[in-house]
Design a protein around this motif. Structure first.
Motif, short mmCIF file in Angstrom:
data_model
loop_
_atom_site.label_atom_id
_atom_site.label_comp_id
_atom_site.label_asym_id
_atom_site.label_seq_id
_atom_site.Cartn_x
_atom_site.Cartn_y
_atom_site.Cartn_z
N ALA A 123 -21.12 3.89 -14.13
CA ALA A 123 -21.40 3.48 -15.51
C ALA A 123 -20.13 3.42 -16.35
CB ALA A 123 -22.41 4.44 -16.13
N ASP A 124 -19.13 4.25 -16.00
CA ASP A 124 -17.89 4.24 -16.78
C ASP A 124 -16.82 3.32 -16.19
OD1 ASP A 124 -17.16 5.67 -14.57
OD2 ASP A 124 -16.51 7.47 -15.65
N GLY A 125 -17.20 2.50 -15.19
CA GLY A 125 -16.29 1.48 -14.69
C GLY A 125 -15.45 1.84 -13.49
N HIS A 126 -15.61 3.05 -12.93
CA HIS A 126 -14.87 3.42 -11.73
C HIS A 126 -15.53 2.82 -10.49
CE1 HIS A 126 -13.17 6.48 -14.42
NE2 HIS A 126 -12.17 6.55 -13.56
N PHE A 127 -14.72 2.65 -9.42
CA PHE A 127 -15.29 2.24 -8.14
C PHE A 127 -16.32 3.29 -7.72
CE2 PHE A 127 -11.27 -0.09 -6.33
CZ PHE A 127 -11.17 -0.82 -7.49
N ARG B 291 -0.22 -8.95 -9.67
CA ARG B 291 0.34 -7.69 -10.15
C ARG B 291 -0.54 -7.08 -11.23
NH1 ARG B 291 4.59 -6.11 -13.76
NH2 ARG B 291 5.93 -4.51 -12.85
N ARG B 292 -1.03 -7.93 -12.12
CA ARG B 292 -1.94 -7.44 -13.18
C ARG B 292 -3.24 -6.92 -12.58
NH1 ARG B 292 0.37 -11.62 -16.34
NH2 ARG B 292 -1.10 -13.15 -15.51
N LEU B 293 -3.71 -7.59 -11.52
CA LEU B 293 -4.95 -7.16 -10.88
C LEU B 293 -4.81 -5.75 -10.31
CD1 LEU B 293 -7.82 -7.73 -9.92
CD2 LEU B 293 -6.84 -8.87 -7.91
N VAL B 294 -3.68 -5.47 -9.68
CA VAL B 294 -3.44 -4.11 -9.17
C VAL B 294 -3.47 -3.11 -10.32
CG1 VAL B 294 -1.78 -2.58 -8.04
CG2 VAL B 294 -2.12 -4.90 -7.17
N ALA B 295 -2.74 -3.42 -11.39
CA ALA B 295 -2.65 -2.50 -12.52
C ALA B 295 -4.01 -2.26 -13.16
CB ALA B 295 -1.68 -3.05 -13.56
N GLU B 296 -4.87 -3.27 -13.17
CA GLU B 296 -6.20 -3.11 -13.76
C GLU B 296 -7.11 -2.23 -12.90
OE1 GLU B 296 -7.51 -7.13 -14.07
OE2 GLU B 296 -6.18 -7.61 -15.76
N GLN B 297 -6.91 -2.26 -11.59
CA GLN B 297 -7.79 -1.50 -10.70
C GLN B 297 -7.40 -0.03 -10.57
OE1 GLN B 297 -8.97 -4.08 -6.99
NE2 GLN B 297 -7.00 -4.76 -7.78
N LEU B 298 -6.13 0.29 -10.67
CA LEU B 298 -5.69 1.67 -10.43
C LEU B 298 -6.42 2.69 -11.31
CD1 LEU B 298 -1.85 1.24 -9.82
CD2 LEU B 298 -3.67 1.56 -8.13
N SER C 298 0.82 -1.21 0.00
CA SER C 298 0.00 0.00 0.00
C SER C 298 0.85 1.26 0.00
CB SER C 298 -0.94 -0.01 1.22
OG SER C 298 -1.77 -1.15 1.20
N LYS C 299 2.09 1.16 0.45
CA LYS C 299 3.05 2.26 0.34
C LYS C 299 3.69 2.26 -1.06
CE LYS C 299 6.22 5.34 1.87
NZ LYS C 299 5.89 6.76 2.17
N ALA C 300 4.08 1.09 -1.52
CA ALA C 300 4.78 0.98 -2.81
C ALA C 300 3.92 1.46 -3.97
CB ALA C 300 5.23 -0.46 -3.05
N VAL C 301 2.63 1.17 -3.92
CA VAL C 301 1.77 1.55 -5.04
C VAL C 301 1.70 3.06 -5.19
CG1 VAL C 301 -0.45 1.67 -3.81
CG2 VAL C 301 -0.39 0.94 -6.22
N ARG C 302 1.94 3.79 -4.11
CA ARG C 302 1.95 5.25 -4.20
C ARG C 302 3.15 5.73 -5.02
NH1 ARG C 302 -1.13 8.15 -0.82
NH2 ARG C 302 0.50 9.68 -0.32
N CYS C 303 4.25 4.99 -4.96
CA CYS C 303 5.40 5.31 -5.82
C CYS C 303 5.06 5.02 -7.27
CB CYS C 303 6.62 4.51 -5.38
SG CYS C 303 7.22 4.93 -3.73
#
Length: 439
Positions: A361-365, A403-410, A139-144
């Motif tokens: 509708a546009d796929g955001h959380f 890793r792909r799951l994180v990239a897809e959600q960001l 959760s810290k690394a993803v901020r980088c």
């Protein structure tokens, strides 16, 4: 004895004393525990679920070795009958969890354990230990990753991590969050993470001449020529690299990049870039390290520093600004009856639950819903069964998949904050019902 990281004794004493008491009372009914985080730490808009793979490995192999049982007997805290019970101790319960790499929020159970109460109780300490650490680091690394899109990011944190296991798991958590690789070699073997490396100041200092150090390193590592140029005079070293590059090119060796590790990185990077470009060496990149985190990356990139990649270690591997989460594992049901802790500021939502994610509708959380397990709700359920009766369900999810799951959600993160997590009326009613009961 089991390896220390897998030992059944890698727990808190009170887990074992409770097991003795459960044994004495004949309490063997099914318990449901859930793991969640009470609040986001400062500077975090969401968390990344990480560490599930290590939890599953731990519970799969959980047992008491003969010498561990001998040691427990010598403590004279536990009855012979209870120690005999521990000889055949195994975990044969169920685990539901969010997939590793799932973004989640406070008060959402991201892992649920359903098992006889002794089994579910014993695993608490190690389970939190594994989930909490990797979730904190990821959760810290993803901020980088968010701060430096498109830049090479390499984990440099082993030497400052709080122990060997922490260094390895931090490398894993950083890669899961979106880093490109790590400098920790064993993480390459253990987890298949790409490994990166340069050189140290000591290598340069060990040579009488800085140019000789650069040349000899290039000859030794022709496929990975990354030269550390701030041992003495950074700009003078950059000019030496610019002069050396054509000589090496004639031998078929390309200088990939130069590394800066100290001083005003933005100013140095601009000066070095100008020197290299003036010499026609636009192809040599600039890689920087030195006490970096997402805030420093943002400052460097906001200053238009011509930096192509970063080695990020200490501040991320220790999650220095928020080194812990209020991560807990609480009993929510026993013997078929919902349970609820009512302590001030630490009350829990009772019963087995599911978390649903709803999208715009546009796929955001849009928002999440925490509901009772059997309660119908709109949205995508996030908790999935990954272990049944002590055995994994389906094929293991790979680190690359996570890793792909994180990239897809960001790109789908909510547009507005704070993010809304709804507690269904049925769950609120159940909590109020339990609050009215006498204990």
């Amino acid at each position: 004895m089991n390896g220390s990281s897998g030992s059944a004794l890698l727990t808190d004493l009170y887990q074992l004393t409770m097991l003795q008491a459960y044994f004495d009372e004949g309490m063997t009914d099914t318990a449901v525990f859930e793991c969640f985080v009470r609040a986001l730490p400062p500077g975090r808009d969401f968390l990344i679920a990480a560490g599930l793979e290590q939890v599953l490995e731990y519970v799969e192999g959980l047992h008491f070795a003969p010498d561990e049982l001998d040691w427990l007997a010598a403590q004279r805290r536990f009855s012979p009958a209870f120690l005999d019970f521990l000889k055949d101790f195994r975990f044969d319960g169920d685990i539901h969890a969010m997939l590793e790499g799932t973004l989640f929020y406070p008060n959402e159970p991201f892992l649920r354990v359903t098992a006889p109460i002794a089994q579910a109780q014993l695993i608490e300490s190690r389970l939190i230990n594994l989930l909490h650490f990797q979730t904190s680091v990821a959760s810290k690394a993803v901020r980088c990753v968010q701060a430096a899109p498109g830049k090479l990011l390499v984990d440099f944190g082993l030497r400052r991590a709080h122990g060997a296991e922490a260094g390895l798991l931090a490398a894993r958590a950083c890669y899961l969050a979106g880093y490109d690789g790590t400098a920790t070699v064993l993480a390459g073997l253990r987890f298949g993470i790409p490994v990166f490396g340069t050189m140290a100041h000591s290598y340069v200092e060990a040579h009488a001449n800085e140019v000789d150090a650069f040349r000899q390193f290039a000859l030794s590592q022709p496929g990975n020529v990354v030269l550390l140029i701030d041992t003495y005079d950074t700009e003078a070293a950059a000019r030496k690299v610019a002069a050396l590059a054509p000589q090496l090119a004639r031998q078929g060796i390309r200088i990939k990049s130069v590394r800066l590790d100290s001083g005003d990185l933005a100013a140095h990077a601009r000066a070095v870039r100008a020197i290299l470009d003036a010499a026609g060496q636009q192809g040599i990149g600039i890689f920087c390290s030195g006490n970096l985190d997402e805030d420093e990356l943002q400052k460097l990139l906001a200053a238009d520093a011509p930096i192509d990649g970063f080695g990020v270690g200490t501040r991320v591997d220790t999650s220095c600004d928020s080194p812990y989460l209020d991560c807990v594992y609480k009993l929510q049901e026993y013997a078929g009856t919902p349970r609820r802790k009512r302590s001030t500021g630490k009350a829990t939502w009772p019963g087995r639950k599911q978390v649903y994610r709803c999208y715009t509708a546009d796929g955001h959380f849009d928002h999440d819903v925490v509901a009772l397990q059997d309660e119908p709700s709109a949205g995508t359920p996030l908790l999935q069964c990954c272990m049944r009766q002590g055995r994994r369900v389906g094929a293991a999810v790979t680190l690359a998949d996570s890793r792909r799951l994180v990239a897809e959600q960001l790109p789908r993160l909510p547009v507005s904050l704070p993010y809304r997590v709804e507690i269904t009326p049925s769950l609120q009613d159940l909590a109020e019902q339990l609050d009215r009961q006498e204990h």
